[in-house]
Design a protein around this motif. Structure first.
Motif, mmCIF file in Angstrom:
data_model
loop_
_atom_site.group_PDB
_atom_site.id
_atom_site.type_symbol
_atom_site.label_atom_id
_atom_site.label_comp_id
_atom_site.label_asym_id
_atom_site.label_seq_id
_atom_site.Cartn_x
_atom_site.Cartn_y
_atom_site.Cartn_z
ATOM 1 N N GLY A 265 75.007 25.309 12.749
ATOM 2 C CA GLY A 265 74.332 25.601 11.481
ATOM 3 C C GLY A 265 73.976 27.060 11.263
ATOM 4 N N ASP A 266 74.797 27.959 11.766
ATOM 5 C CA ASP A 266 74.448 29.384 11.696
ATOM 6 C C ASP A 266 74.240 29.875 10.264
ATOM 7 O OD1 ASP A 266 75.353 28.854 14.310
ATOM 8 O OD2 ASP A 266 75.785 30.972 14.633
ATOM 9 N N GLY A 267 74.998 29.318 9.336
ATOM 10 C CA GLY A 267 74.907 29.771 7.940
ATOM 11 C C GLY A 267 73.912 28.977 7.113
ATOM 12 N N GLY A 268 73.038 28.223 7.779
ATOM 13 C CA GLY A 268 72.071 27.391 7.061
ATOM 14 C C GLY A 268 71.096 28.227 6.245
ATOM 15 N N THR A 269 70.791 27.763 5.039
ATOM 16 C CA THR A 269 69.801 28.428 4.183
ATOM 17 C C THR A 269 68.544 27.564 4.152
ATOM 18 O OG1 THR A 269 70.571 27.218 2.253
ATOM 19 C CG2 THR A 269 71.638 29.338 2.697
ATOM 20 N N LEU A 270 67.463 28.098 3.604
ATOM 21 C CA LEU A 270 66.222 27.321 3.511
ATOM 22 C C LEU A 270 66.464 26.035 2.721
ATOM 23 C CD1 LEU A 270 63.212 27.249 4.233
ATOM 24 C CD2 LEU A 270 62.744 28.432 2.076
ATOM 25 N N GLU A 271 67.232 26.170 1.651
ATOM 26 C CA GLU A 271 67.532 25.019 0.784
ATOM 27 C C GLU A 271 68.289 23.936 1.579
ATOM 28 O OE1 GLU A 271 70.736 25.988 -1.733
ATOM 29 O OE2 GLU A 271 70.810 24.001 -2.657
ATOM 30 N N ILE A 272 69.250 24.356 2.388
ATOM 31 C CA ILE A 272 70.039 23.395 3.169
ATOM 32 C C ILE A 272 69.165 22.718 4.229
ATOM 33 C CG2 ILE A 272 71.894 23.223 4.884
ATOM 34 C CD1 ILE A 272 73.448 25.272 3.211
ATOM 35 N N PHE A 273 68.358 23.494 4.932
ATOM 36 C CA PHE A 273 67.503 22.896 5.967
ATOM 37 C C PHE A 273 66.484 21.935 5.341
ATOM 38 C CE2 PHE A 273 68.615 26.856 8.521
ATOM 39 C CZ PHE A 273 69.453 26.175 9.401
ATOM 40 N N LYS A 274 65.981 22.292 4.134
ATOM 41 C CA LYS A 274 65.038 21.392 3.444
ATOM 42 C C LYS A 274 65.725 20.079 3.073
ATOM 43 C CE LYS A 274 61.504 24.410 1.472
ATOM 44 N NZ LYS A 274 61.118 25.205 0.299
ATOM 45 N N LYS A 301 72.343 42.562 26.752
ATOM 46 C CA LYS A 301 71.052 42.089 26.243
ATOM 47 C C LYS A 301 69.928 42.860 26.918
ATOM 48 C CE LYS A 301 68.603 37.784 25.426
ATOM 49 N NZ LYS A 301 68.588 36.334 25.653
ATOM 50 N N GLY A 302 68.956 43.272 26.121
ATOM 51 C CA GLY A 302 67.829 44.013 26.694
ATOM 52 C C GLY A 302 68.076 45.516 26.721
ATOM 53 N N ILE A 303 69.348 45.916 26.624
ATOM 54 C CA ILE A 303 69.683 47.349 26.592
ATOM 55 C C ILE A 303 70.178 47.701 25.189
ATOM 56 C CG2 ILE A 303 71.177 49.168 27.546
ATOM 57 C CD1 ILE A 303 71.207 47.439 30.185
ATOM 58 N N ASP A 304 71.257 47.016 24.769
ATOM 59 C CA ASP A 304 71.780 47.221 23.407
ATOM 60 C C ASP A 304 70.848 46.546 22.394
ATOM 61 O OD1 ASP A 304 73.908 48.222 24.791
ATOM 62 O OD2 ASP A 304 75.229 46.511 24.421
ATOM 63 N N SER A 305 70.901 47.017 21.148
ATOM 64 C CA SER A 305 70.147 46.310 20.100
ATOM 65 C C SER A 305 70.883 45.004 19.763
ATOM 66 C CB SER A 305 70.005 47.193 18.867
ATOM 67 O OG SER A 305 71.292 47.565 18.433
ATOM 68 N N ASP A 306 70.199 44.120 19.036
ATOM 69 C CA ASP A 306 70.798 42.828 18.690
ATOM 70 C C ASP A 306 72.025 43.016 17.812
ATOM 71 O OD1 ASP A 306 68.781 41.597 20.048
ATOM 72 O OD2 ASP A 306 67.771 40.760 18.274
ATOM 73 N N PRO A 307 73.174 42.434 18.189
ATOM 74 C CA PRO A 307 74.327 42.449 17.282
ATOM 75 C C PRO A 307 74.053 41.581 16.045
ATOM 76 C CG PRO A 307 74.947 41.731 19.498
ATOM 77 C CD PRO A 307 73.458 41.749 19.439
ATOM 78 N N GLU A 308 74.890 41.723 15.035
ATOM 79 C CA GLU A 308 74.733 41.010 13.767
ATOM 80 C C GLU A 308 74.595 39.495 13.973
ATOM 81 O OE1 GLU A 308 73.940 42.039 10.055
ATOM 82 O OE2 GLU A 308 74.153 43.387 11.756
ATOM 83 N N ARG A 309 75.446 38.943 14.844
ATOM 84 C CA ARG A 309 75.453 37.495 15.071
ATOM 85 C C ARG A 309 74.087 36.995 15.564
ATOM 86 N NH1 ARG A 309 79.776 33.765 18.507
ATOM 87 N NH2 ARG A 309 78.491 31.894 18.457
ATOM 88 N N ILE A 310 73.483 37.771 16.463
ATOM 89 C CA ILE A 310 72.178 37.373 17.020
ATOM 90 C C ILE A 310 71.090 37.536 15.958
ATOM 91 C CG2 ILE A 310 70.445 37.936 18.797
ATOM 92 C CD1 ILE A 310 72.958 36.577 19.959
ATOM 93 N N LYS A 311 71.140 38.645 15.228
ATOM 94 C CA LYS A 311 70.156 38.870 14.154
ATOM 95 C C LYS A 311 70.188 37.721 13.149
ATOM 96 C CE LYS A 311 70.135 43.903 13.916
ATOM 97 N NZ LYS A 311 70.879 44.960 13.253
ATOM 98 N N ASN A 312 71.411 37.352 12.739
ATOM 99 C CA ASN A 312 71.563 36.277 11.749
ATOM 100 C C ASN A 312 71.064 34.946 12.295
ATOM 101 O OD1 ASN A 312 72.612 38.046 9.905
ATOM 102 N ND2 ASN A 312 74.753 37.590 10.420
ATOM 103 N N LYS A 313 71.335 34.703 13.581
ATOM 104 C CA LYS A 313 70.925 33.428 14.184
ATOM 105 C C LYS A 313 69.397 33.333 14.239
ATOM 106 C CE LYS A 313 72.009 29.526 16.103
ATOM 107 N NZ LYS A 313 72.683 28.470 15.350
ATOM 108 N N LYS A 314 68.764 34.453 14.579
ATOM 109 C CA LYS A 314 67.292 34.459 14.607
ATOM 110 C C LYS A 314 66.741 34.143 13.211
ATOM 111 C CE LYS A 314 66.349 37.557 18.506
ATOM 112 N NZ LYS A 314 65.982 38.911 18.943
ATOM 113 N N LYS A 315 67.386 34.738 12.188
ATOM 114 C CA LYS A 315 66.936 34.512 10.807
ATOM 115 C C LYS A 315 67.102 33.051 10.410
ATOM 116 C CE LYS A 315 67.935 38.985 8.881
ATOM 117 N NZ LYS A 315 69.114 39.674 8.357
#
Ligand SMILES: [Zn+2]
Length: 416
Positions: A265-274, A301-315
């Motif tokens: 569900g990486d591309g899930g939006t608030l509307e979809i989760f609701k 991890k821990g050295i480099d900043s979060d890649p796009e995929r990780i940032k999006n997953k956190k969101k």
């Protein structure tokens, strides 16, 4: 005397018919944490869980002290692949193409034992990934006491739309074995679901979206009526369907079809989760798989900043939490080492979920979502699937790494 049993080559401790009181420092019963509680086990059942002061200790009762631990229901892993091993050892393509189902079955027995030793007493295994029905036979040999392992709910080969699954990267005249079973059209899909149920699967796994060519973005695969037909066929036989989906459209079609859970569900939006919450569909985020794959791709991890995929997953995970959707604990273990299921719990907490909610998800929550009526709680009448972890996981979720005590169905597989 406790009876020593051999399950395969593994020594286990069978409790004699005397009852045993488990006396830890804390008890997490599947909903909250208690102190000064004990749990009484007779044969394979829990006959008491409550304050020590409230227990009239029956005759011939042994006490097993588990000082400094938290006792809890056995963990229910929601998304595993016992027939895969980490992709940084061997790529997924090479596992499917170069490792025979026999080799993969042998590896699977080791993975099952590692999982149980890590406190996983039940696993929902979501696809044999090219090894046919090997998961059905793993389940059978575990249930028959030939090898030690968790209780399994198995999917057999996942069902994919024709042309939409790997291994990929060959020209059109080359036929390669696939990691799943392809079919298209309502009638062939109905037939495939029925054949899989007849071959012993517990549930049906479908891919609602996938990449059509290597490296491309995921796109929807099945038409709405195709997904509807598979769900109707499974549910009319008392089974259910779960869907791999990471695009908004794939998720929407899976929701409309009435699947029980959506994986990734990486591309899930608030509307979809609701919408999922409204329809009672569970969300299995598989944070640990994304974390592992990104690291295999070179992320330090821990050295480099979060890649796009990780940032999006956190969101998207935060949106899921905001929506109140039922979050299913499941890490896609197999992508990363079996027995390290705790990684998903650590990430769930790191990405914003409360430790209590994570533990509830991994026990009573998953039991309810997977229709396991006698599992997931330490409560009178429940089956004795019980583990102890060192320390207090509500204070520090990393406590889930150290599991000194494992009991499944009243049999002790590990003890201090
Ligand atoms: Zn998976």
């Amino acid at each position: 005397m406790n009876k020593l049993l051999l399950v395969g080559a593994f020594l286990v401790f069978q409790l004699s018919n005397a009852q045993t009181v488990l006396q830890p420092e804390h008890v997490f019963d599947g909903s909250e944490l208690h102190t000064n509680w004990v749990v009484l086990v007779e044969h394979n059942s829990i006959t008491y869980a409550g304050p020590l002061s409230g227990l009239k200790v029956p005759k011939n009762t042994k006490t097993l002290r588990l000082d400094g631990t938290t006792l809890m229901p056995g963990i229910i892993e929601g998304h595993s692949h016992l027939l895969l091993h980490p992709y940084n050892e061997t790529s997924w393509n090479d596992q499917v193409l170069k490792e025979s189902p026999v080799e993969r079955a042998i590896r699977g027995t080791v993975h099952a034992q590692k999982s149980l030793q890590a406190g996983i007493t039940t696993m929902r295994d979501l696809g044999a990934e090219g090894a046919g029905y090997t998961d059905v036979y793993l389940k059978k040999t575990i249930d028959n006491g030939i090898i030690p392992g968790p209780r399994l709910l198995v999917a057999g080969p996942a069902i994919v739309a024709t042309g939409a699954y790997g291994p990929k990267g060959f020209h059109d005249a080359v036929t390669v074995p696939l990691g799943a079973e392809p079919a298209s059209g309502e009638a062939p899909l109905i037939e495939t679901v029925r054949r899989q149920m007849g071959n012993g699967v517990d549930l049906i796994k479908v891919y609602a979206d996938y990449r059509w060519t290597p490296g491309a973005d995921s796109q929807p695969t099945f038409l709405q009526q195709e997904l509807d037909a598979m769900v109707a066929t499974a549910s009319s036989a008392g089974k259910y369907v779960v869907a791999h989906a990471s695009t908004p459209e794939g998720m929407k079609r899976a929701i409309a079809a009435g699947v029980e859970t959506i994986e990734h569900g990486d591309g899930g939006t608030l509307e979809i989760f609701k919408l999922m919450k409204e329809k009672g569909i569970g969300y299995c985020p598989t944070l640990a798989a994304g974390d592992a794959i990104t690291r295999y791709g070179g992320w330090k991890k821990g050295i480099d900043s979060d890649p796009e995929r990780i940032k999006n997953k956190k969101k998207s995970f935060q949106l899921a939490l905001d929506s109140g959707v039922n979050v299913v604990f499941g890490g896609d273990v197999g992508v990363f080492p079996h027995g390290e299921n705790y990684r998903e719990m650590e990430l769930m907490v790191a990405y914003g979920m409360q430790p209590l909610e994570v533990l509830k998800s991994a026990t009573a929550g998953n039991a309810k979502t997977f229709h396991l009526n006698q599992l997931g709680k330490l409560e009178k009448g429940y089956l004795a699937d019980i583990i102890a972890v060192k320390g207090n996981p509500l204070k520090d979720i990393s406590a889930m790494k150290e599991v000194p005590f494992v009991m499944k169905d009243g049999v002790i597989y590990k003890r201090p």
